[in-house]
Design a protein around this motif. Sequence first.
Motif, mmCIF file in Angstrom:
data_model
loop_
_atom_site.group_PDB
_atom_site.id
_atom_site.type_symbol
_atom_site.label_atom_id
_atom_site.label_comp_id
_atom_site.label_asym_id
_atom_site.label_seq_id
_atom_site.Cartn_x
_atom_site.Cartn_y
_atom_site.Cartn_z
ATOM 1 N N ASN A 89 -38.971 70.317 52.427
ATOM 2 C CA ASN A 89 -39.643 71.407 51.691
ATOM 3 C C ASN A 89 -39.057 71.683 50.308
ATOM 4 O OD1 ASN A 89 -41.641 71.911 53.579
ATOM 5 N ND2 ASN A 89 -40.280 73.223 54.770
ATOM 6 N N ARG A 90 -38.345 70.736 49.740
ATOM 7 C CA ARG A 90 -37.889 70.918 48.360
ATOM 8 C C ARG A 90 -38.391 69.742 47.524
ATOM 9 N NH1 ARG A 90 -33.645 67.738 46.748
ATOM 10 N NH2 ARG A 90 -32.602 66.704 48.471
ATOM 11 N N PRO A 91 -38.843 70.053 46.312
ATOM 12 C CA PRO A 91 -39.361 68.982 45.454
ATOM 13 C C PRO A 91 -38.256 68.014 45.046
ATOM 14 C CG PRO A 91 -39.513 71.126 44.368
ATOM 15 C CD PRO A 91 -38.920 71.353 45.702
ATOM 16 N N LEU A 92 -38.565 66.746 45.150
ATOM 17 C CA LEU A 92 -37.619 65.710 44.743
ATOM 18 C C LEU A 92 -38.091 65.024 43.467
ATOM 19 C CD1 LEU A 92 -35.092 64.022 45.480
ATOM 20 C CD2 LEU A 92 -36.613 62.532 46.783
ATOM 21 N N TYR A 93 -39.397 64.845 43.354
ATOM 22 C CA TYR A 93 -39.957 64.137 42.189
ATOM 23 C C TYR A 93 -41.329 64.701 41.891
ATOM 24 C CZ TYR A 93 -42.233 60.373 39.554
ATOM 25 O OH TYR A 93 -42.926 59.647 38.619
ATOM 26 N N ASN A 94 -41.595 64.873 40.613
ATOM 27 C CA ASN A 94 -42.917 65.284 40.141
ATOM 28 C C ASN A 94 -43.197 64.475 38.886
ATOM 29 O OD1 ASN A 94 -45.054 66.586 38.705
ATOM 30 N ND2 ASN A 94 -44.723 68.385 39.991
#
Length: 99
Positions: A89-94
């Motif tokens: 539930n945490r962004p790693l890549y956008n």
Amino acid sequence: MQIAKVRGTVVSTQKEPSLRGVKFLLVEFLDEEGQPLSVYEVAADNVGAGVDEWVLVSRGSAARQVPGSENRPVDAAVIAIIDTVSVDNRPLYNKGTQY
């Protein structure tokens, strides 16, 4: 499938006839934290990926399951350009914020 980052291109003017017109990319595989594994592979690009993009790479016989690739001597193929990755539930890549 594995997540990788496109590190560069591979150009070959002389190649097996079934590979004519196929673009090759040098990809570096990433771990679950998005860190480079220092493991590289040349992959046929089926989706028009560019340098520094994160991609999904299919390897082995699965790389030859892409339509039109059945008779090509390919061990790895880029099959998708990644937009986002999240882990626990945490962004790693956008893709929109990476450049």
